[in-house]
Design a protein around this motif. Sequence first.
Motif, PDB file in Angstrom:
ATOM      1  N   PRO A  71     -32.296 -49.858  32.745  1.00 47.21           N
ATOM      2  CA  PRO A  71     -33.144 -49.087  33.649  1.00 47.21           C
ATOM      3  C   PRO A  71     -34.587 -49.566  33.600  1.00 47.21           C
ATOM      4  O   PRO A  71     -34.961 -50.370  32.735  1.00 47.21           O
ATOM      5  CB  PRO A  71     -33.029 -47.655  33.097  1.00 47.21           C
ATOM      6  CG  PRO A  71     -32.765 -47.845  31.639  1.00 47.21           C
ATOM      7  CD  PRO A  71     -31.923 -49.108  31.530  1.00 47.21           C
ATOM      8  N   GLY A  72     -35.403 -49.044  34.513  1.00 46.97           N
ATOM      9  CA  GLY A  72     -36.833 -49.337  34.465  1.00 46.97           C
ATOM     10  C   GLY A  72     -37.467 -48.713  33.237  1.00 46.97           C
ATOM     11  O   GLY A  72     -36.887 -47.843  32.578  1.00 46.97           O
ATOM     12  N   PHE A  73     -38.670 -49.170  32.914  1.00 46.65           N
ATOM     13  CA  PHE A  73     -39.387 -48.673  31.740  1.00 46.65           C
ATOM     14  C   PHE A  73     -40.829 -48.390  32.114  1.00 46.65           C
ATOM     15  O   PHE A  73     -41.508 -49.234  32.698  1.00 46.65           O
ATOM     16  CB  PHE A  73     -39.327 -49.702  30.605  1.00 46.65           C
ATOM     17  CG  PHE A  73     -40.236 -49.386  29.446  1.00 46.65           C
ATOM     18  CD1 PHE A  73     -40.145 -48.178  28.788  1.00 46.65           C
ATOM     19  CD2 PHE A  73     -41.187 -50.303  29.024  1.00 46.65           C
ATOM     20  CE1 PHE A  73     -40.992 -47.882  27.716  1.00 46.65           C
ATOM     21  CE2 PHE A  73     -42.030 -50.036  27.961  1.00 46.65           C
ATOM     22  CZ  PHE A  73     -41.931 -48.815  27.306  1.00 46.65           C
ATOM     23  N   GLY A  74     -41.303 -47.194  31.759  1.00 53.18           N
ATOM     24  CA  GLY A  74     -42.680 -46.812  32.024  1.00 53.18           C
ATOM     25  C   GLY A  74     -42.728 -45.437  32.651  1.00 53.18           C
ATOM     26  O   GLY A  74     -41.697 -44.847  32.975  1.00 53.18           O
ATOM     27  N   PRO A  75     -43.923 -44.894  32.825  1.00 53.95           N
ATOM     28  CA  PRO A  75     -44.075 -43.533  33.346  1.00 53.95           C
ATOM     29  C   PRO A  75     -43.505 -43.384  34.752  1.00 53.95           C
ATOM     30  O   PRO A  75     -43.509 -44.325  35.545  1.00 53.95           O
ATOM     31  CB  PRO A  75     -45.588 -43.304  33.326  1.00 53.95           C
ATOM     32  CG  PRO A  75     -46.196 -44.664  33.256  1.00 53.95           C
ATOM     33  CD  PRO A  75     -45.229 -45.517  32.522  1.00 53.95           C
ATOM     34  N   ARG A 159     -29.469 -53.726  45.021  1.00 51.86           N
ATOM     35  CA  ARG A 159     -30.718 -53.334  45.685  1.00 51.86           C
ATOM     36  C   ARG A 159     -30.959 -51.818  45.752  1.00 51.86           C
ATOM     37  O   ARG A 159     -32.102 -51.374  45.614  1.00 51.86           O
ATOM     38  CB  ARG A 159     -30.763 -53.938  47.085  1.00 51.86           C
ATOM     39  CG  ARG A 159     -32.027 -53.586  47.869  1.00 51.86           C
ATOM     40  CD  ARG A 159     -32.020 -54.259  49.229  1.00 51.86           C
ATOM     41  NE  ARG A 159     -32.140 -55.690  49.099  1.00 51.86           N
ATOM     42  CZ  ARG A 159     -31.737 -56.572  50.015  1.00 51.86           C
ATOM     43  NH1 ARG A 159     -31.154 -56.152  51.122  1.00 51.86           N
ATOM     44  NH2 ARG A 159     -31.901 -57.862  49.826  1.00 51.86           N
ATOM     45  N   PRO A 160     -29.940 -50.990  45.968  1.00 50.40           N
ATOM     46  CA  PRO A 160     -30.212 -49.547  46.085  1.00 50.40           C
ATOM     47  C   PRO A 160     -30.884 -48.922  44.868  1.00 50.40           C
ATOM     48  O   PRO A 160     -31.613 -47.937  45.011  1.00 50.40           O
ATOM     49  CB  PRO A 160     -28.821 -48.943  46.316  1.00 50.40           C
ATOM     50  CG  PRO A 160     -28.056 -50.037  46.991  1.00 50.40           C
ATOM     51  CD  PRO A 160     -28.529 -51.299  46.329  1.00 50.40           C
ATOM     52  N   TRP A 161     -30.654 -49.484  43.675  1.00 52.18           N
ATOM     53  CA  TRP A 161     -31.334 -48.924  42.499  1.00 52.18           C
ATOM     54  C   TRP A 161     -32.846 -49.126  42.616  1.00 52.18           C
ATOM     55  O   TRP A 161     -33.624 -48.200  42.382  1.00 52.18           O
ATOM     56  CB  TRP A 161     -30.824 -49.592  41.222  1.00 52.18           C
ATOM     57  CG  TRP A 161     -29.371 -49.468  40.963  1.00 52.18           C
ATOM     58  CD1 TRP A 161     -28.463 -50.483  40.809  1.00 52.18           C
ATOM     59  CD2 TRP A 161     -28.603 -48.254  40.821  1.00 52.18           C
ATOM     60  NE1 TRP A 161     -27.204 -49.982  40.581  1.00 52.18           N
ATOM     61  CE2 TRP A 161     -27.261 -48.614  40.579  1.00 52.18           C
ATOM     62  CE3 TRP A 161     -28.931 -46.900  40.877  1.00 52.18           C
ATOM     63  CZ2 TRP A 161     -26.240 -47.675  40.385  1.00 52.18           C
ATOM     64  CZ3 TRP A 161     -27.914 -45.964  40.689  1.00 52.18           C
ATOM     65  CH2 TRP A 161     -26.596 -46.339  40.446  1.00 52.18           C
ATOM     66  N   LEU A 162     -33.257 -50.330  42.982  1.00 53.46           N
ATOM     67  CA  LEU A 162     -34.688 -50.595  43.149  1.00 53.46           C
ATOM     68  C   LEU A 162     -35.249 -49.798  44.321  1.00 53.46           C
ATOM     69  O   LEU A 162     -36.359 -49.250  44.233  1.00 53.46           O
ATOM     70  CB  LEU A 162     -34.919 -52.093  43.374  1.00 53.46           C
ATOM     71  CG  LEU A 162     -36.370 -52.534  43.594  1.00 53.46           C
ATOM     72  CD1 LEU A 162     -37.218 -52.217  42.366  1.00 53.46           C
ATOM     73  CD2 LEU A 162     -36.440 -54.029  43.923  1.00 53.46           C
ATOM     74  N   ALA A 163     -34.490 -49.716  45.407  1.00 57.43           N
ATOM     75  CA  ALA A 163     -34.966 -48.986  46.583  1.00 57.43           C
ATOM     76  C   ALA A 163     -35.239 -47.522  46.255  1.00 57.43           C
ATOM     77  O   ALA A 163     -36.274 -46.962  46.644  1.00 57.43           O
ATOM     78  CB  ALA A 163     -33.937 -49.097  47.712  1.00 57.43           C
ATOM     79  N   ARG A 164     -34.316 -46.898  45.542  1.00 59.46           N
ATOM     80  CA  ARG A 164     -34.521 -45.486  45.199  1.00 59.46           C
ATOM     81  C   ARG A 164     -35.655 -45.323  44.201  1.00 59.46           C
ATOM     82  O   ARG A 164     -36.432 -44.358  44.280  1.00 59.46           O
ATOM     83  CB  ARG A 164     -33.222 -44.890  44.642  1.00 59.46           C
ATOM     84  CG  ARG A 164     -33.309 -43.381  44.374  1.00 59.46           C
ATOM     85  CD  ARG A 164     -33.641 -42.608  45.628  1.00 59.46           C
ATOM     86  NE  ARG A 164     -33.644 -41.164  45.398  1.00 59.46           N
ATOM     87  CZ  ARG A 164     -34.355 -40.292  46.108  1.00 59.46           C
ATOM     88  NH1 ARG A 164     -35.125 -40.714  47.114  1.00 59.46           N
ATOM     89  NH2 ARG A 164     -34.296 -39.005  45.853  1.00 59.46           N
ATOM     90  N   GLU A 165     -35.785 -46.257  43.269  1.00 56.65           N
ATOM     91  CA  GLU A 165     -36.874 -46.186  42.293  1.00 56.65           C
ATOM     92  C   GLU A 165     -38.230 -46.269  42.996  1.00 56.65           C
ATOM     93  O   GLU A 165     -39.137 -45.470  42.715  1.00 56.65           O
ATOM     94  CB  GLU A 165     -36.730 -47.309  41.268  1.00 56.65           C
ATOM     95  CG  GLU A 165     -37.694 -47.220  40.104  1.00 56.65           C
ATOM     96  CD  GLU A 165     -37.360 -48.191  39.001  1.00 56.65           C
ATOM     97  OE1 GLU A 165     -37.877 -48.005  37.891  1.00 56.65           O
ATOM     98  OE2 GLU A 165     -36.582 -49.150  39.240  1.00 56.65           O
TER      99      GLU A 165
END
Length: 263
Positions: A71-75, A159-165
């Motif tokens: 997953p992404g990391f950060g606030p 791509r949908p994971w980045l798009a929603r993030e």
Amino acid sequence: MRPHDTAGPPPAPDDGDFPARRAPLCVDVAELDSVVTECRACPRLVAWREEIAVVKRAAFRDWEYWGRPVPGFGPTDAALGVVGLAPAAHGANRTGRMFTGDPSGDFLVKALYEVGLASRPTCTDIDDGLELYGVRLTAPVRCAPPQNKPTPAERDTCRPWLAREIELLAPSLRVIVVLGAFGWQALLPVLRDAGRQLPPRRPVFGHGAHVVLPAAGDARDLHLLGCYHPSLRNTSTGRLTQPMLVEVFDRAAHLAGLDRRDG
């Protein structure tokens, strides 16, 4: 009703459309971070990340590898996003945290620390105490790919994971630093589909590239900054130096309202 909810049975993690059907349902970044780790939509990537987690590298023989999507990391209210390529096989695929445990992550975090956007200059593991200030690290592909080269189909499936993030970060997001041409090419369709107006001529990636996308809906103007990826190939040859990376993040911090060096 949850966002984008649709009828029918819930998708299974190994369905090819799992990201497309599941990502839009995530109501916040925390849920997205949790759900993305379940994904098994790309058979080649699943096989590779799990093989690496078993075979390991000799130097990390005693590690229990993460071996899942990262997953992404950060606030979750970051003003500055950083978009890379994909987890490294023995970096984030080992540690479970974006840009952690490999030379690229070390190079990146050292620059963030220099600018005042990270609590420490190193990133060794998920429990090292590293905090990012107003910055979130993410990638268009969440599984480690063979030879660090995802296929176009894998990029599009993920791509949908980045798009929603990006959609969930929109209220606070003011700047995105894109590390490398792959991330640049993957991000532009995400922003277009999110309603951002791209220039008539598709912006070209380059180190130091700067594109401003006008405000859309509740989101503010968004600055895109191009930067060479801190891969070992780029840093060992001097194509990307630490001062060059610090300069990019100095500029990004200023644009994002995150100037921290003096306080």
